[in-house]
Scaffold this active site. Structure first.
Site: not given
Ligand code: HMH
Length: 220
Positions: A47, A87, A139, A209
């Site tokens: 991520d 972040e 988001e 996702e």
């Molecule tokens: C895969 N989807 C993914 N990572 C993230 N950080 C977000 C959404 C939300 O920002």
């Protein structure tokens, strides 16, 4: 009803797909307290790489917005972009805490596929409406997934609560709702074809996702 926007209708129409993305076995295992920490570490490293690409994507949304929309939209998107700076710092700190080597991590195929999708928004031919729809649902999947991990009855391990609060907080929910209002307003004055393109992007994100969660939780 009159107050129900297009996005709410999509979420109802594609309920099953939306729930596969937001109640995935991986995030549900966080809530249950049964999460495999190897999988959690894998998700964290992947991520971080995703978010770096996401910065460029949000910049492309901002650019499309500046070229054709009003200044309140711009401020919300710019706020989102700015918060990604914090972040990225958070990911580095969290990676250190979990012993995840971010430099030595390379993207797995579902991540690469998702990042390629994000990069496709560099094309100036892709509309602001499709781009802001994509931004909102990306988001929202995290907001909904992680809010569930801190809702009543959760057994989320305490060392994972910070992660869940990052996306599951009331503030982040409010931000997602602001994005949703922008999307519904954009969709309200577009042709059926333009709305269909946005709906396709919405569904593509849900698929990507699910793929991202699958990748994170896979045993291989
Ligand atoms: C895969 N989807 C993914 N990572 C993230 N950080 C977000 C959404 C939300 O920002």
């Amino acid at each position: 009803g009159a107050d129900e926007g297009t996005t709410a209708r999509w979420m109802a129409t594609h309920r099953g797909m939306y729930e596969r993305a937001t109640r995935h076995p991986f995030t549900v295992s966080i809530r249950d307290g049964t999460v495999d920490l190897v999988a959690f570490r894998r998700w964290l490293g992947q991520d971080y790489m995703f978010v770096r690409e996401f910065v460029a994507f949000v910049a492309s949304v901002l650019l499309k917005c500046c070229k054709q929309s009003d200044s309140t939209d711009m401020e919300i998107i710019l706020g989102g972009l700015a918060s990604l700076s914090d972040e990225l710092s958070w990911f580095k700190k969290e990676a250190a805490k979990w012993g995840v080597d971010l430099v030595g991590t390379s993207p797995l195929s579902s991540n690469t596929e998702y990042c390629r999708f994000l990069q496709s928004f560099d094309d100036p031919e892709i509309s602001y409406t499709v781009a802001i729809t994509t931004f909102w649902i990306i988001e929202t999947v995290y907001q909904d997934s992680f809010a569930f991990c801190i809702e009543e009855g959760h057994r989320t391990p305490s060392e994972l609560l910070g992660t869940c609060q990052r996306w599951g907080s009331a503030d982040f929910k409010q931000y997602c709702q602001s994005l949703q209002q922008i999307v519904d307003r954009c969709l309200a004055n577009r042709t059926p074809d333009a709305v269909k393109s946005a709906e396709e992007a919405f569904l593509r994100v849900l698929e990507l996702e699910v793929g991202f969660w699958d990748m994170s939780s896979s045993q291989s």
